[in-house]
Design an enzyme around this catalytic site. Structure first.
Site, PDB file in Angstrom:
ATOM      1  N   HIS A  39      -7.241  -1.121 -12.980  1.00  0.00           N
ATOM      2  CA  HIS A  39      -7.424  -0.659 -11.601  1.00  0.00           C
ATOM      3  C   HIS A  39      -7.369   0.870 -11.622  1.00  0.00           C
ATOM      4  CE1 HIS A  39      -6.012   0.177  -7.453  1.00  0.00           C
ATOM      5  NE2 HIS A  39      -6.537  -1.001  -7.127  1.00  0.00           N
ATOM      6  N   LYS A  50       1.640  -7.487  -1.863  1.00  0.00           N
ATOM      7  CA  LYS A  50       0.867  -8.573  -2.487  1.00  0.00           C
ATOM      8  C   LYS A  50       1.770  -9.776  -2.769  1.00  0.00           C
ATOM      9  CE  LYS A  50      -2.064  -5.252  -4.935  1.00  0.00           C
ATOM     10  NZ  LYS A  50      -3.308  -5.120  -4.211  1.00  0.00           N
TER      11      LYS A  50
END
Ligand code: C6P
Length: 414
Positions: A131, A234
């Site tokens: 990422h 998350k």
């Protein structure tokens, strides 16, 4: 597969769904199907109620006041830290630093661990599936110091090439930073082996656990990693709170990153004596209620058991993958043998943004784009993918609806 997987007594899916108020609404007149969990997950009422109840009764600043509310707030804030310690199986609470999220945790290590140590010609090793949050912080510090960012390759399935990774480790490598689970592909990396290989050279390893923690049990001592980063939002917890785990010896040797209140023991205009771990890295008033909310999210997951969650999601992923493979023109991006609950795909001749918009009209929330992993898109030679990411509350019926909507898109656009 579906019949055996749907054992209501084994996995209480109805009760779980009842815990998540946001799931029970209509979008464009259709029941919401929330499959954008890798971006951020919905919150159980246990977390929502904890936040409301904490603000209503126990809220005050922490570690500062001698009054009752401050003592209560401090006790709950530190209880949340203990929940994180337990969740990661860290040795001690001092190794758990509260930060804003994964991005901030990685930047902290880049600036406080790497920056003072890096010299021209040194290297930081990452993987090809990272990422942007696990690329750019290293680029910033490497550029400043004249160091190099090395990238271990992956294969066409989206699996890290461990042999090539091992070859890239050398006397110049100062740190390894890898995702536990890729957000764009779902690949679960062999983090334990990665740590063992890096440690043969005495190189510390940072694991970006943003995607892994909601899906599989994590034990930082068993993995052997030196740093582990994740975000609360998350993990069914609030936004604005995340965690950096670091081994005590490393954290002790690192200078503070940000200066301010809380991270000091004594300040004069001439010099400052820093606070003990983990407070040395927690300058300013922290995200107090958010930390307490994260503690509630962890307790919620502990009650369900991450092993059961992992089993449910793996069965769901296998079901969705098999169904997706039956669709002509659908290409799955990321087919690693070890994968978490992410289905990234392209549809021949249809832009992923059109797919995402179309699905939204069916009440289905997915993410379409580069997923903050542009090098992964470049590797697979696609501008973007559509990503369905599953959570502990998703069902087989929702997968069926997703697949039916995809067939519909192909009929309309294809
Ligand atoms: N990925 C996604 O849709 P923050 O934004 O700091 O909470 O997390 C950053 C981050 C770091 N590493 C990985 C592997 C991630 O997946 C993310 C966040 C989201 O995939 C938002 S871009």
């Amino acid at each position: 597969m579906r019949q055996t997987a749907l054992r209501p007594s084994a996995y209480p899916i109805a009760a779980i769904r009842a815990d998540f108020p946001a799931l029970h609404q209509k979008v464009h007149g259709k029941p919401l199907i929330y499959l954008d969990n890798a971006a951020s997950s919905q919150k159980p009422r246990q977390v929502i109620e904890t936040l409301a109840e904490f603000y209503a009764h126990d809220y005050a600043n922490v570690h500062r006041g001698v009054h009752t509310l401050s003592e209560r707030a401090t006790a709950r804030f530190e209880a949340a830290r203990e929940a994180v310690r337990r969740f990661l199986n860290a040795k001690e609470r001092a190794e758990i630093v509260f930060v804003r999220g994964t991005t901030e945790a990685i930047n902290l290590v880049a600036q406080s661990y790497c920056r003072p140590r890096l010299q021209a010609g040194d290297e930081v090793l990452i993987s090809a599936m990272e990422h942007h949050s696990n690329i750019v912080p290293w680029q910033l510090v490497c550029r400043e110091k004249g160091a190099k960012l090395k990238v271990a390759p992956m294969n066409q399935k989206g699996e890290l090439q461990l042999d090539e990774f091992a070859q890239l480790l050398g006397p110049q490598t100062r740190l390894v930073a890898v995702a536990h689970m890729s957000n764009a592909l779902g690949t679960i990396n062999p983090v334990k082996e990665i740590c063992a290989l890096a440690h043969l050279h005495g190189i510390p390893v940072l694991v970006d656990g943003a995607q892994a923690v909601p899906h599989l049990p994590v034990d930082v001592q068993a993995l052997g990693c030196d740093f582990y980063a994740f975000s609360g939002h998350k993990l069914y917890g609030p936004t604005g709170i995340g965690v950096l785990y670091g081994k005590r010896a490393l954290l002790e040797a690192m200078p503070p990153w940000q200066g301010g209140g809380e991270m000091i023991r004594r300040v004069t205009f001439e010099a400052t004596e820093y606070n003990d771990l983990p407070y040395k890295f927690e300058a300013g008033t922290p995200a107090i209620a958010e930390a307490v909310g994260l503690g509630a999210a962890i307790e919620y997951l502990e009650r369900l058991g991450l092993e059961a969650v992992e089993r449910h999601e793996q069965e769901l992923l296998a079901y969705a993958t098999a169904k997706a493979k039956e669709i002509k023109g659908l290409k799955i991006i990321g087919e690693a043998s070890s994968k978490g609950a992410i289905l990234s795909f392209t549809l021949e001749g249809i832009h992923p943004h059109d797919v995402g918009t179309f699905l939204d009209h069916y009440g289905i929330a997915v993410r379409a784009g580069h997923h903050c992993a542009m090098p992964v898109m470049d590797f697979f030679n696609v501008p973007a993918t559509t990503r369905a990411s599953f959570a502990l509350y998703n069902t087989y019926e929702e997968v069926d609806s997703l697949m039916a909507a995809i067939q519909e898109i192909i009929k309309v656009f294809g």
